[in-house]
Design a protein around this motif. Structure first.
Motif, short mmCIF file in Angstrom:
data_model
loop_
_atom_site.label_atom_id
_atom_site.label_comp_id
_atom_site.label_asym_id
_atom_site.label_seq_id
_atom_site.Cartn_x
_atom_site.Cartn_y
_atom_site.Cartn_z
N THR A 58 0.84 -1.20 0.00
CA THR A 58 0.00 0.00 0.00
C THR A 58 0.88 1.25 0.00
N PRO A 59 0.30 2.39 -0.39
CA PRO A 59 1.07 3.64 -0.31
C PRO A 59 1.45 3.97 1.13
N GLU A 60 0.56 3.65 2.07
CA GLU A 60 0.88 3.90 3.49
C GLU A 60 2.11 3.11 3.92
N ARG A 61 2.20 1.86 3.46
CA ARG A 61 3.36 1.03 3.80
C ARG A 61 4.63 1.61 3.18
N LEU A 62 4.54 2.10 1.95
CA LEU A 62 5.70 2.71 1.31
C LEU A 62 6.13 3.97 2.07
N VAL A 63 5.17 4.79 2.46
CA VAL A 63 5.50 6.00 3.23
C VAL A 63 6.14 5.59 4.55
N THR A 70 5.60 5.07 12.18
CA THR A 70 4.69 3.98 12.51
C THR A 70 3.64 3.89 11.41
N SER A 71 2.90 2.80 11.38
CA SER A 71 1.84 2.68 10.38
C SER A 71 0.77 3.74 10.61
N ARG A 72 0.50 4.06 11.86
CA ARG A 72 -0.49 5.10 12.18
C ARG A 72 -0.03 6.46 11.67
N GLU A 73 1.25 6.80 11.90
CA GLU A 73 1.78 8.08 11.42
C GLU A 73 1.77 8.16 9.90
N ALA A 74 2.13 7.05 9.24
CA ALA A 74 2.13 7.04 7.77
C ALA A 74 0.71 7.19 7.23
N SER A 75 -0.24 6.52 7.84
CA SER A 75 -1.63 6.66 7.41
C SER A 75 -2.13 8.08 7.60
N THR A 76 -1.75 8.70 8.71
CA THR A 76 -2.13 10.09 8.96
C THR A 76 -1.51 11.00 7.90
#
Length: 186
Positions: A58-63, A70-76
């Protein structure tokens, strides 16, 4: 790091405010970049999308991989970045013709001012996410206009509230809108 112990109280507080503003501006830039990563990784591109090509699901995982967050920070970063990009003034077709980013409809028009505030370094990513998450989305009885009004109220209050209190206040405003709906049905 500077010798913080040598600063008087006023200088210490001023330095902390300055660093916080710099951090908000850097975070806003990171979020805008994350939004572009999301755009270049959108689902319809499949394996040709940026994240998939680089082995991230996912783009969140790439970020997350790129930033060490963290995954939460990337999703934000991605969600608020999309909010910022959709809040930016739309460029003409001639200005965007060389860009991979296509002008897409604003997915959260009720949060437009929040995106502008993040972009200007006036609102943190976390605060914008608290507002977005707490207000939710319009439904059959709560219009985008009502949510926009609530978002503006929260934006005005954001400088005096912690992120946690801002999130609670956003949830309370949403509940209040839902209660208005119950009263209308009665």
């Amino acid at each position: 790091p500077p010798a913080t112990s040598t600063l008087d109280d006023a200088s210490l507080l001023s330095a902390q405010r300055s660093v916080a503003e710099i951090r908000r501006r850097v975070d806003a830039t990171a979020a805008a970049l994350a939004a572009e990563i999301e755009h270049r990784s959108r689902r319809e591109l499949g394996h040709a999308g940026l994240a998939q090509r680089l082995g991230a699901r996912t783009p969140e995982r790439l970020v997350q991989q790129l930033t060490g967050s963290t995954s939460r920070e990337a999703s934000t970063m991605v969600r608020v970045g999309v909010l910022m990009v959709s809040s930016a003034p739309q460029l003409s077709a001639a200005q965007t013709s060389g860009s991979d980013s296509a002008a897409e409809p604003d997915p959260h028009p009720w949060l437009r001012e929040d995106g502008v505030a993040v972009d200007a370094g006036q609102l943190s990513l976390e605060a914008a996410e608290a507002i977005r998450g707490g207000l939710g989305v319009p439904d059959e009885t709560i219009s985008a206009a009502k949510l926009a009004s609530a978002a503006q109220t929260l934006l005005a209050e954001a400088t005096t509230l912690t992120v946690e209190k801002l999130a609670a206040r956003a949830r309370d405003l949403r509940v209040g809108l839902d209660l208005d709906r119950v009263a209308e049905r009665e």
